[in-house]
Design a protein around this motif. Sequence first.
Motif, mmCIF file in Angstrom:
data_model
loop_
_atom_site.group_PDB
_atom_site.id
_atom_site.type_symbol
_atom_site.label_atom_id
_atom_site.label_comp_id
_atom_site.label_asym_id
_atom_site.label_seq_id
_atom_site.Cartn_x
_atom_site.Cartn_y
_atom_site.Cartn_z
ATOM 1 N N GLY A 160 -8.706 25.236 -21.971
ATOM 2 C CA GLY A 160 -7.304 24.879 -22.189
ATOM 3 C C GLY A 160 -7.003 24.665 -23.663
ATOM 4 N N LEU A 173 -2.235 18.490 -26.316
ATOM 5 C CA LEU A 173 -3.439 18.515 -25.493
ATOM 6 C C LEU A 173 -4.453 17.468 -25.963
ATOM 7 N N LEU A 176 -4.270 14.247 -24.262
ATOM 8 C CA LEU A 176 -4.900 14.192 -22.946
ATOM 9 C C LEU A 176 -6.402 13.902 -23.094
ATOM 10 N N GLN A 254 -3.223 23.002 -13.192
ATOM 11 C CA GLN A 254 -2.032 23.842 -13.374
ATOM 12 C C GLN A 254 -1.947 24.421 -14.785
HETATM 13 N N1 PHE Z 1 -4.807 23.817 -16.978
HETATM 14 C C1 PHE Z 1 -4.728 23.718 -18.400
HETATM 15 C C2 PHE Z 1 -3.943 24.886 -19.003
HETATM 16 O O1 PHE Z 1 -3.486 25.737 -18.306
HETATM 17 C C3 PHE Z 1 -6.120 23.676 -19.017
HETATM 18 C C4 PHE Z 1 -6.732 22.322 -18.920
HETATM 19 C C5 PHE Z 1 -7.632 22.010 -17.915
HETATM 20 C C6 PHE Z 1 -6.426 21.362 -19.842
HETATM 21 C C7 PHE Z 1 -8.220 20.767 -17.854
HETATM 22 C C8 PHE Z 1 -6.997 20.118 -19.794
HETATM 23 C C9 PHE Z 1 -7.887 19.829 -18.792
HETATM 24 O O2 PHE Z 1 -3.787 24.922 -20.178
#
Ligand code: PHE
Length: 275
Positions: A160, A173, A176, A254
């Motif tokens: 991600g 990000l 997070l 997602q």
């Molecule tokens: N699902 C996120 C994306 O599409 C990727 C991700 C997964 C980010 C797990 C943080 C943790 O960008």
Amino acid sequence: MAVEPVVYGASERPPRGDYSRARDDYTCAQDWSAYTAQDHDTYHRLYERQSAQLPGLASQAFIDALPSLGAKERIPRFDDVNERLTRATGWQLVAVPGLIPEVPFFQLLAERKFPVTDWIRQPEEFDYIVEPDVFHDLFGHVPLLFNPVFADYVQRYGEGGLKAARLGACEMLSRLYWYTIEFGLIREDGALRAYGAGILSSAGELPYAVRSPEPRRLPLELLRTMRTRYKIDSYQQTYFVIDSFQQLFDLTAQDFAPLYAQLQGLPEFAADGRD
Ligand code: PHE
Ligand code: FE
């Protein structure tokens, strides 16, 4: 020099690590023979102090996996930990001289390689250190890489991150990361516990994060978390709580691209969550 050192946050101090040792992907050899008796003693004392206060404060998955780091009396050889870690979840530890830039960091995580700083703090930094050292990186982060669901989460985070870099969304990000992998809280059998490495490697923040009435504790929610700024030089004023590592994994499965677009138009929250 193969790579440039990283300047973290607003710090004007140059990073401590010797980046001339690093390969193009920022990894280096763990110079195990360079550790002094004092270095091993610092690790041992940090490990003793911190492991003594884990019961009742740390996630059970963390407590259960801690012995997998090996003997507490000296800084582990990463290759020795790797024999167990790779068997458990397919992850491996790689040595780095210190903080590395975002994209190479994401790239390593996406390959299930966890970068661990190889040097340890000086005795006078026993209680507090600005940059992550081997105690933070190893004691704080590595036990949960033995948990299959959490291990998958960290790899997905790396993937991600590469995507966020393409979309110009690294700052969102990274919040997070901060509020989960570094400062996450989890509810286990109805009781609050810490699973974030920044909490678990800090003698003061561990009881504070779990028990103090001061900070806010909110359920983890993607938009809210990615809108909340954070402090790197004090205890957190806001923590986000999950119910299980599976919930964390599912919540973040997602596609974040639409979230990033939505976030562009939304105001941020201060680190204390109050605006
Ligand atoms: N699902 C996120 C994306 O599409 C990727 C991700 C997964 C980010 C797990 C943080 C943790 O960008
Ligand atoms: Fe960390």
